[in-house]
Structure formats: structure tokens, C-alpha cells
Design a protein around this motif. Structure first.
Motif, PDB file in Angstrom:
ATOM      1  N   UNK A  12      36.837  45.354  98.589  1.00  0.00           N
ATOM      2  CA  UNK A  12      37.255  46.561  97.863  1.00  0.00           C
ATOM      3  C   UNK A  12      37.366  46.271  96.373  1.00  0.00           C
ATOM      4  N   UNK A  13      37.939  45.111  96.033  1.00  0.00           N
ATOM      5  CA  UNK A  13      38.107  44.746  94.631  1.00  0.00           C
ATOM      6  C   UNK A  13      36.752  44.581  93.942  1.00  0.00           C
ATOM      7  N   UNK A  14      35.826  43.881  94.579  1.00  0.00           N
ATOM      8  CA  UNK A  14      34.521  43.630  93.972  1.00  0.00           C
ATOM      9  C   UNK A  14      33.718  44.923  93.849  1.00  0.00           C
ATOM     10  N   UNK A  15      33.805  45.779  94.857  1.00  0.00           N
ATOM     11  CA  UNK A  15      33.119  47.079  94.782  1.00  0.00           C
ATOM     12  C   UNK A  15      33.676  47.891  93.625  1.00  0.00           C
ATOM     13  N   UNK A  16      35.014  47.912  93.508  1.00  0.00           N
ATOM     14  CA  UNK A  16      35.656  48.685  92.455  1.00  0.00           C
ATOM     15  C   UNK A  16      35.249  48.187  91.077  1.00  0.00           C
ATOM     16  N   UNK A  17      35.296  46.874  90.876  1.00  0.00           N
ATOM     17  CA  UNK A  17      34.927  46.302  89.573  1.00  0.00           C
ATOM     18  C   UNK A  17      33.472  46.622  89.243  1.00  0.00           C
ATOM     19  N   UNK A  18      32.594  46.472  90.225  1.00  0.00           N
ATOM     20  CA  UNK A  18      31.152  46.663  89.994  1.00  0.00           C
ATOM     21  C   UNK A  18      30.826  48.096  89.609  1.00  0.00           C
ATOM     22  N   UNK A  19      31.371  49.056  90.368  1.00  0.00           N
ATOM     23  CA  UNK A  19      31.009  50.446  90.082  1.00  0.00           C
ATOM     24  C   UNK A  19      31.731  50.974  88.840  1.00  0.00           C
ATOM     25  N   UNK A 121      29.742  60.520  89.191  1.00  0.00           N
ATOM     26  CA  UNK A 121      30.016  61.105  90.513  1.00  0.00           C
ATOM     27  C   UNK A 121      29.856  60.116  91.664  1.00  0.00           C
ATOM     28  N   UNK A 122      28.874  59.202  91.574  1.00  0.00           N
ATOM     29  CA  UNK A 122      28.700  58.210  92.638  1.00  0.00           C
ATOM     30  C   UNK A 122      29.895  57.270  92.710  1.00  0.00           C
ATOM     31  N   UNK A 123      30.424  56.883  91.557  1.00  0.00           N
ATOM     32  CA  UNK A 123      31.568  55.964  91.573  1.00  0.00           C
ATOM     33  C   UNK A 123      32.787  56.643  92.194  1.00  0.00           C
ATOM     34  N   UNK A 124      33.007  57.921  91.895  1.00  0.00           N
ATOM     35  CA  UNK A 124      34.150  58.623  92.476  1.00  0.00           C
ATOM     36  C   UNK A 124      33.998  58.762  93.985  1.00  0.00           C
ATOM     37  N   UNK A 125      32.805  59.165  94.441  1.00  0.00           N
ATOM     38  CA  UNK A 125      32.574  59.310  95.882  1.00  0.00           C
ATOM     39  C   UNK A 125      32.707  57.971  96.599  1.00  0.00           C
ATOM     40  N   UNK A 126      32.228  56.890  95.970  1.00  0.00           N
ATOM     41  CA  UNK A 126      32.305  55.562  96.592  1.00  0.00           C
ATOM     42  C   UNK A 126      33.752  55.114  96.741  1.00  0.00           C
ATOM     43  N   UNK A 127      34.564  55.320  95.712  1.00  0.00           N
ATOM     44  CA  UNK A 127      35.975  54.928  95.804  1.00  0.00           C
ATOM     45  C   UNK A 127      36.716  55.745  96.863  1.00  0.00           C
ATOM     46  N   UNK A 128      36.424  57.037  96.952  1.00  0.00           N
ATOM     47  CA  UNK A 128      37.077  57.878  97.966  1.00  0.00           C
ATOM     48  C   UNK A 128      36.707  57.433  99.376  1.00  0.00           C
ATOM     49  N   UNK A 129      35.478  56.947  99.551  1.00  0.00           N
ATOM     50  CA  UNK A 129      35.047  56.489 100.872  1.00  0.00           C
ATOM     51  C   UNK A 129      35.479  55.047 101.160  1.00  0.00           C
ATOM     52  N   UNK A 130      35.629  54.248 100.109  1.00  0.00           N
ATOM     53  CA  UNK A 130      35.997  52.838 100.292  1.00  0.00           C
ATOM     54  C   UNK A 130      37.473  52.685 100.629  1.00  0.00           C
ATOM     55  N   UNK A 131      38.325  53.465  99.959  1.00  0.00           N
ATOM     56  CA  UNK A 131      39.765  53.358 100.165  1.00  0.00           C
ATOM     57  C   UNK A 131      40.227  54.373 101.216  1.00  0.00           C
ATOM     58  N   UNK A 132      41.193  54.003 102.069  1.00  0.00           N
ATOM     59  CA  UNK A 132      41.742  54.969 103.034  1.00  0.00           C
ATOM     60  C   UNK A 132      42.456  56.111 102.317  1.00  0.00           C
ATOM     61  N   UNK A 133      42.654  57.220 103.028  1.00  0.00           N
ATOM     62  CA  UNK A 133      43.206  58.418 102.403  1.00  0.00           C
ATOM     63  C   UNK A 133      44.558  58.163 101.736  1.00  0.00           C
ATOM     64  N   UNK A 134      45.397  57.324 102.353  1.00  0.00           N
ATOM     65  CA  UNK A 134      46.725  57.104 101.772  1.00  0.00           C
ATOM     66  C   UNK A 134      46.660  56.330 100.459  1.00  0.00           C
ATOM     67  N   UNK A 135      45.505  55.746 100.136  1.00  0.00           N
ATOM     68  CA  UNK A 135      45.360  55.006  98.875  1.00  0.00           C
ATOM     69  C   UNK A 135      44.419  55.712  97.902  1.00  0.00           C
ATOM     70  N   UNK A 136      44.113  56.980  98.185  1.00  0.00           N
ATOM     71  CA  UNK A 136      43.225  57.724  97.296  1.00  0.00           C
ATOM     72  C   UNK A 136      43.817  57.899  95.902  1.00  0.00           C
ATOM     73  N   UNK A 137      45.126  58.068  95.814  1.00  0.00           N
ATOM     74  CA  UNK A 137      45.753  58.240  94.498  1.00  0.00           C
ATOM     75  C   UNK A 137      45.532  56.998  93.633  1.00  0.00           C
ATOM     76  N   UNK A 138      45.701  55.810  94.243  1.00  0.00           N
ATOM     77  CA  UNK A 138      45.467  54.567  93.489  1.00  0.00           C
ATOM     78  C   UNK A 138      44.001  54.451  93.085  1.00  0.00           C
ATOM     79  N   UNK A 139      43.105  54.831  94.005  1.00  0.00           N
ATOM     80  CA  UNK A 139      41.675  54.764  93.701  1.00  0.00           C
ATOM     81  C   UNK A 139      41.316  55.686  92.549  1.00  0.00           C
ATOM     82  N   UNK A 140      41.889  56.898  92.551  1.00  0.00           N
ATOM     83  CA  UNK A 140      41.596  57.848  91.480  1.00  0.00           C
ATOM     84  C   UNK A 140      42.242  57.429  90.157  1.00  0.00           C
TER      85      UNK A 140
END
Length: 499
Positions: A12-19, A121-140
């Protein structure tokens, strides 16, 4: 935490940093080139009216190509689209840096916009799909930090690179970040399922015509005196006709370009309107302040960047905190607090004079940045709280387009209002000037010769002061007008049920 959980968190960390690296360089390029235009103009042998196509070509291409991101990600796979987009954007940035003529620069900027359109838009969609719903706020919070910090730091970074190196480094800076992003996405972003959905080519063409013509109208209007120009009249007709035909086509076809389910979700539609308002406030303020500080207060470019930097610090601080606050506080309350902070900062700015202190500029910037951060993350979270995951590809593209259109409209409106008010104020103040009935015996000929120029300069300064105040007041009322939209957003209880 077991090995499997640790490995998942590491991915999750590496995906987040990359995108997010890809997101930052794309967002930076919407503003970083602005301050370099005068230097480009000399190097490329372009006129003052021609050099603006360096910005226009990028903005229009990015706006049009944002539209089919949802379809392209389903058709070719999100990972593949991400890889091609980052590679194309990085290569186009390198070509922009070595451009030797205006035609070359416009072509490469056009390709930059085409490839870069999908990144946000791809980065936002990827983070929403990578992180579970309860962590969407942190992802956003993470995603919003990249999206919001780009426009704030862009002019400062662009000014520094242009001042101490060369305007070409405004584009070369994308290369190492783009390459790192490309490697990270290739290694860590998993393959996803591909589909073969039907593509509504007519719907896309009509909507692309409307969006492209609108962007050209907004970007070119100020330079050619708006609707006094045949060019702007043609853009206006094309945008109106394209939008009308698109709506008629969408209501009569079985497979519309945009899924009707997007517009049946109240939270998502409210989020589109809110992010539109955020786009207006963020970039419109950033468009006003540099000219205010440099032209009328006499600040150099570097000082202007430093004075505006606290706005970015406020955004960062709020976004680092708001993801955790959303676990305990209703997101709608945080949005309300954020809007009030933005409105209060604009109210204070509407009291600025040309003698305003740097401390006042810093504190209003901090407050406004914090308010924007408090609004951006909850909106980016609540907008998708009740939306089916299958619609996220289209939804994130439209979300980004709404923010960009808000930015374009906001900048165009405040610039047009500023220009008009500046002229009106000069006329009204000038009309009140009365020639002196008597001249002092001690007045010298040199002083008398200088008097008209001094008077004209002071009239211009006072007219500008009033014009900027009027613009800041306008932005304050726009932000306050968005508050009733909070009633349309669902509360946490309903989100949990829908989820």
C-alpha cells in the motif's frame, strides 16, 4: 501484525508513493509554467499573445482527455493506462524542455495534456480501491495533499527555477519524478481485470466539443476582449451547442457516455459542486495575489513565493489532521468549519490596503489554506461514500474535470472583474480630481512637471486597491453561497448503511 498484514501495508505504501509522484508532477504543470512565460517568449521568439498558447494547449488537451479516463481504464486496464500515461507525460516533459520554437512547444504541451489527463483521476480511483472503506479518509488526505499542494507550490518553484537556472528546468524537473513513479507502478500496482464496454463516440465527441470550446473561451477571453471578439463568440456557440446536443443524445441513447447512476447519487453530485467551488477559490486567489504583490507592492518573485507559501503549509497541516478527525467528527461539520475559515480569510483580505504587512498576508494565507484542507478531504471522501465501486473510474474523472473547470472559470471571472473594476475606478477617481486654484510660490518647475505623473500613478494605485478588494469580496460570497449544499450530503449513519 502478522507477515501478511505487514506485506500488504508495505505494498500500500509503495503504491501510494508511486502514484502520488505522478499526481504531483501533473498538478504542478498546470501552474509551474506560468511564471516562466516571459523567459520562454524571448527564447522561442513568440509574441505576448502567442506565448499564452503554451498554457492553453495543455489545459484544453487535459480537459478533453479527462473525459474518457473511465472507459480507457476499463478497456485497457488501470495499470496499463497508468504506465502509458506516466511514460508519455515524462517523455513529453523532456521534449518541452528542449523545444526551440513556439510550434514545437505547443505540440509537446498538447501531448503533455493528453497523457497527463488520466493521472489525477486514476490516482484517486486507485487509492479508493487499494485502501479499505474505513481508511478512505486517510487515503483522500494523502491524495488531496498532492492535488492541492501542486497549485500552491507551482508558482514558487517555477519562479525559483527560472530565476536561478533556466525556464527549461520547469519541465526537466518532471523527469526523475516521472521515472521513479513509472518504476514503482510497474513493480507494485497489480494487474486488474479488463472489460470491453461499448464506447459512445458521439457522446464523447459532443462533450469534448463543449468542454474544449469552454476552456478556450475562458483561457482566451481576457486577451481578445471577450465577446467583442468573433473568436470568443464562436467558442461560446460551440460550447452551448455541444452541451445541448450532448444532453439530448444522453437522454435518448441506450448507452450514454456518462453513466446515469453517477447523477442519481446525491452525495456524489453535491461533491461535484463543492469541488467546483474549491477550484474557484484556490486558483482564483493564487491568480490575484502574485500581480497584487509584484505589480502594486513591488515584491520580487522570490519574496512573493515566500509570502504565499504559508497557504500551502495551512493546506498540508489541515490535511494531515483531518483524516483522523473524520473518525470522530461528522464530515459535514468539518466542511462547514473549513468554508467559514476560507470566508473569514477572504473577509480579512477584502480589508487589505497597499500598506498591508507581510504578517497579515501570512496569517490570512495560513487560515485560508487550513480551511481549504478541511473542505477538500471530507468532500473527496463523502462524494464516494454511497457510490458503487464499479462507477469509480468515471466518477473520479468527472470529479477532476469539475475541479479544473472551477479553477478555469474562477480565474477568468476574477481577472475580468479586476480589469473592468480597475478601469471604472480609474475613471471615477480621475473625475473627482480638481486642478489647484492657486499655486504656491515655492513650487518649482520640476515639481510641477512631475505632478501629473505622480497624480496618475497614485490614482492607479488607489484604483487597483479597490479593484482587488472587490475581487476578494466576490470570492468570499461565492464560498458562503456553497454552505446550503451541506444539506444535500448524507450523514455518517446513512453512509455506513449504504456501504
Amino acid at each position: 501484525m502478522g507477515p501478511a498484514a505487514g506485506s500488504r501495508r508495505g505494498n500500500e505504501l509503495m503504491i501510494t508513493v508511486s502514484i502520488m509522484l505522478a499526481t504531483v508532477i501533473q498538478v504542478l504543470d498546470t501552474t509551474i509554467a506560468n511564471v516562466a512565460l516571459p523567459h520562454m517568449q524571448g527564447s522561442l521568439g513568440a509574441g505576448s499573445d502567442q506565448i499564452t498558447w503554451v498554457l492553453t494547449s495543455y489545459i484544453v488537451a487535459a480537459a478533453i482527455m479527462t473525459l474518457p479516463v473511465g472507459y480507457l481504464s476499463r478497456r485497457f486496464g488501470r495499470r496499463n493506462l497508468f504506465l502509458w500515461s506516466v511514460a508519455g507525460f515524462t517523455a513529453a516533459s523532456a521534449m518541452c524542455g528542449q523545444a526551440s520554437s513556439l510550434d514545437e512547444m505547443v505540440l509537446w504541451r498538447l501531448l503533455q495534456g493528453v497523457f497527463g489527463a488520466a493521472l489525477v483521476p486514476l490516482s484517486q480511483a486507485t487509492l479508493l480501491d487499494t485502501f479499505p472503506r474505513e481508511r478512505h479518509a486517510s487515503a483522500m488526505s494523502i491524495w488531496g495533499l498532492g492535488v492541492m499542494i501542486g497549485p500552491v507550490l507551482g508558482p514558487t518553484l517555477g519562479g525559483w527555477l527560472t530565476e536561478y537556472h533556466s525556464w527549461r528546468w520547469v519541465f526537466y524537473i518532471n523527469l526523475p519524478l516521472g521515472i521513479l513513479s513509472l518504476i514503482g507502478i510497474y513493480l507494485y500496482l497489480p494487474e486488474d481485470r479488463k472489460e470491453a464496454p461499448r464506447f459512445d463516440a458521439l457522446g464523447f465527441g459532443l462533450l469534448a466539443l463543449a468542454v474544449g470550446a469552454l476552456q478556450l473561451l475562458l483561457d482566451r477571453g481576457e486577451q481578445v476582449h471577450w465577446f467583442e471578439s468573433l473568436e470568443i463568440q464562436v467558442y461560446g456557440i460551440a460550447a452551448s451547442l455541444g452541451l445541448y446536443l450532448f444532453l439530448v443524445h444522453s437522454l435518448t441513447t441506450k448507452t450514454p457516455f456518462l453513466s446515469p447512476g453517477l447523477f442519481r447519487d446525491r452525495n456524489y453530485v453535491s461533491g461535484l459542486v463543492f469541488i467546483f467551488v474549491v477550484g474557484i477559490i484556490l486558483l482564483a486567489t493564487l491568480a490575484l495575489l502574485p500581480s497584487y504583490l509584484q505589480q502594486w507592492k513591488g515584491y520580487p518573485v522570490v519574496t512573493t513565493g515566500l509570502v504565499m507559501m504559508p497557504r500551502g503549509l495551512g493546506v498540508m497541516a489541515a490535511m494531515l489532521v483531518v483524516g483522523r478527525l473524520l473518525r470522530f467528527i461528522d464530515g459535514r461539520l468539518l466542511i462547514l468549519v473549513g468554508i467559514l475559515c476560507v470566508s473569514l480569510s477572504l473577509h480579512w483580505m477584502s480589508g487589505f490596503t497597499l500598506q498591508v504587512s507581510q504578517s497579515a498576508l501570512v496569517w490570512t494565507g495560513l487560515l485560508q489554506g487550513a480551511g481549504l484542507g478541511l473542505v477538500f478531504v471530507p468532500i473527496s471522501t463523502l462524494a464516494y461514500a454511497t457510490l458503487p465501486a464499479a462507477l469509480r473510474g468515471e466518477a473520479t474523472a468527472l470529479f477532476s474535470l469539475s475541479r479544473n473547470l472551477g479553477s478555469s472559470i474562477g480565474v477568468s471571472v476574477v481577472t475580468a472583474v479586476l480589469t473592468r473594476n480597475l478601469w471604472v475606478n480609474q475613471q471615477q477617481l480621475g473625475a473627482r480630481l480638481q486642478p489647484p486654484l492657486e499655486l504656491s510660490d515655492t513650487a518649482t518647475g520640476e515639481a510641477l512637471a512631475a505632478l501629473p505623473a505622480q497624480v496618475v500613478q497614485e490614482v492607479s494605485r488607489q484604483a487597483a486597491e479597490i479593484a482587488y478588494v472587490n475581487d476578494f469580496q466576490l470570492l468570499m460570497w461565492i464560498s458562503l453561497a456553497a454552505i446550503p449544499l451541506l444539506l444535500l450530503l448524507s450523514g455518517p449513519q446513512r453512509e455506513a448503511t449504504a456501504g
